[in-house]
Scaffold this active site. Structure first.
Site, short mmCIF file in Angstrom:
data_model
loop_
_atom_site.label_atom_id
_atom_site.label_comp_id
_atom_site.label_asym_id
_atom_site.label_seq_id
_atom_site.Cartn_x
_atom_site.Cartn_y
_atom_site.Cartn_z
N SER A 105 0.89 -1.11 0.05
CA SER A 105 -0.02 0.11 0.11
C SER A 105 0.75 1.28 -0.05
O SER A 105 2.06 1.21 0.25
CB SER A 105 -1.05 0.11 1.11
OG SER A 105 -0.12 0.14 2.28
N LYS A 106 0.16 2.42 -0.24
CA LYS A 106 0.68 3.59 -0.42
C LYS A 106 1.61 4.01 1.03
O LYS A 106 2.81 4.68 0.79
CB LYS A 106 -0.20 4.62 -0.73
CG LYS A 106 -0.66 4.95 -2.17
CD LYS A 106 -1.10 6.23 -2.21
CE LYS A 106 -2.68 6.29 -2.01
NZ LYS A 106 -3.64 6.30 -2.92
N ARG A 107 0.98 3.49 2.09
CA ARG A 107 1.74 3.79 3.33
C ARG A 107 3.26 3.70 3.19
O ARG A 107 3.92 4.48 3.92
CB ARG A 107 0.90 3.25 4.41
CG ARG A 107 0.00 4.25 5.20
CD ARG A 107 -0.77 3.71 6.00
NE ARG A 107 -1.32 2.33 5.79
CZ ARG A 107 -0.77 1.14 6.27
NH1 ARG A 107 -0.05 1.20 7.56
NH2 ARG A 107 -1.39 -0.07 6.16
N GLY B 63 5.29 3.50 0.54
CA GLY B 63 6.01 3.94 -0.52
C GLY B 63 5.40 3.99 -1.66
O GLY B 63 4.00 3.97 -1.71
#
Ligand code: GLU
Length: 482
Positions: A256-258, A260
């Protein structure tokens, strides 16, 4: 029969790194077998449509080197390749199933379905369409169904899942998968607005486009038994299936974006080479069975097989990707790199940017940077005579050497005497240090600071060679002049 695979994105957002891998595996498999890789746009869900998403996905794929033999932009004999242009077809096929008894009409309202879900929740059972309790062609009977249809009553078409049957298929990555019919929902095939759901459109298209292998993300695995039932209902031979494992964060949660970047375009903007990203992504979940680490696209095509795709999720190791990018930076042709770097250098208004010179700079410093674009700042003193200002720490270093100017005068004088090689500059630095009564080692950092305004850099004597005698002399003079 020749291999035909498809990548079937929905226009719901930009290209995710996991989708790049799915597309890549499809592409590699097709090319390995001399088959075709088809692009199909699955845009049946109009509520999630994102303007420009498909164009972005296709251009990100092209950047990575994944191209298609058939598709909306390429054409082909199995089009149209965009589902919204095929709506009539799905309706016809859906009705065919109603006629042969493998699908049925259901008239439940949203409220009725909501009440059913609440009942199921309260009873602690899994949510699933309750065929025998709801308003559909079986509970209402033929006459009432016909009356409602004649009245144009809102309805959907649902798949009649064979409840007694074990649904089986052999996944090329996961082996045999068996699910009992009782565990499968009577999936809606045609919605009340007549639009198909993903499941119907997907199966009809895979059949009509003569897809031989469905290679897709693991998240679609729970849908596959429904698809197998649909193939049976139509009397069609199903394709072979391969569900590719998830990409995971280092803590093994779903990527997930969290943690990277996850969008391919963000990796491109950061300056990753497409070759490095493709090499890296190919190895996330697939292994060649040897210790080879670097693969060109052709190498990947030659070695790829679904048998060597792992079942377990693959951790996306950002550090390893950075490392791999650096390895590509060291390996790639310097003239190609110089051409790629040119717009960055020109954008900064640098003066010394002719290709041969830039190639020499890249050759000198590429061991020391992670990204090609970093060369622009790392070696700004080579591309421009506008040196960055000296930091207070740098000024302190210079102030600590009282005989610096003597050393610099000697060095400058020597530069005027037709010296030209890094070795000769090294000899000259020794002479300058002797004149200033210091060890050569003590002169190195101050000399670098005067000539580059940086405390670190590539080998100083090779750097001097690239800056050139005249520019070095000027720099020394302007330093002495203060
Ligand atoms: N449209 C689906 C997606 O967006 C495709 C799933 C499949 O390949 O069947 O991933």
């Amino acid at each position: 029969m020749s291999v035909r695979v498809r990548f079937a994105p929905s226009p719901t957002g930009f290209l995710h790194i996991g989708s790049l891998r799915t597309a890549l595996y499809n592409y590699l498999f097709a090319k390995h077998h001399g088959g075709s890789c088809i692009l199909r746009i699955e845009d049946t869900d109009r509520t999630r449509f994102v303007e420009g998403a498909i164009e972005e996905q296709v251009s990100s794929l092209a950047w990575a080197g994944v191209t298609f033999d058939e598709g909306p932009h390429t054409g082909g004999n199995h089009g149209p390749y965009t589902q919204s242009e095929r709506f009539d077809l799905y309706r016809e096929y859906g009705m065919q199933l109603v006629q042969n008894g493998t699908a049925y009409y259901a008239f439940d309202t949203a409220d009725e379905l909501g009440a059913m879900r609440t009942r199921q929740q309260n009873a602690g059972i899994a949510p699933k369409y309750d065929r025998s309790a709801m308003r559909n062609q079986f509970t209402l009977g033929e006459l009432e169904t016909a009356r409602l249809l004649a009245e144009n009553a809102s309805h959907v078409i649902r798949l009649k899942v064979p409840l007694q049957q074990d649904i089986r298929f052999n996944d090329l990555i996961r082996g045999e998968v068996v699910v009992n019919g009782r565990e499968i929902d009577d999936q809606i095939l045609l919605k009340s607005d007549g639009f198909p759901t993903y499941h119907l459109a997907n199966v009809v298209d895979d059949h009509l486009m003569e897809i031989t292998h469905v290679i897709r993300a693991e998240e679609w695995l729970p849908s596959t038994p429904k698809h197998i039932i649909l193939y049976q209902a139509f009397g069609w031979e199903p394709p072979k299936f391969a569900h590719v494992p998830l990409l995971l964060n280092p803590d093994r949660s779903k990527m997930s974006k969290r943690h990277g970047d996850v969008m391919v375009k963000d990796f491109a903007t950061k300056g990753f080479f497409p070759e490095a990203l493709v090499n890296f992504v190919a190895l996330c979940g697939w292994n060649p069975g040897t210790d080879q680490e670097f693969f060109s696209m052709q190498d990947l095509i030659d070695s790829f097989s679904l048998e060597r795709v792992n079942k377990a999720g693959a951790v996306f190791d950002y550090q390893k990707l950075n490392w791999m990018n650096g390895e590509y930076l060291k390996k790639r042709n310097v003239h190609d790199l110089a051409r790629e770097l040119h717009p960055v250098l020109a954008g900064k208004g640098y003066q010394y940017i002719d290709e041969e010179f830039v190639a020499n700079v890249i050759e000198l410093v590429r061991e020391r940077v992670a990204f090609l674009a970093d060369v622009a700042d790392f070696a700004d003193y080579l591309f421009s005579d506008n040196l960055s200002s000296l930091t207070p720490e740098a000024q302190e270093v210079l102030a600590k050497l009282p005989t610096l100017n003597t050393a610099l005068e000697t060095f400058k004088h020597g530069l005027g005497t037709s010296l030209d090689s890094p070795e000769s500059f090294k000899g000259l630095a020794q002479a300058a240090a002797d004149a200033a009564c210091v060890k050569q080692g003590a002169l190195m950092k101050p000399l670098r600071l005067v000539l580059t305004h940086r405390e670190v850099g590539a080998d100083l004597f090779s750097t001097i060679k690239l800056i050139g005698i005249d520019r070095c002399v000027q720099r020394i003079e302007s330093f002495i002049a203060g």
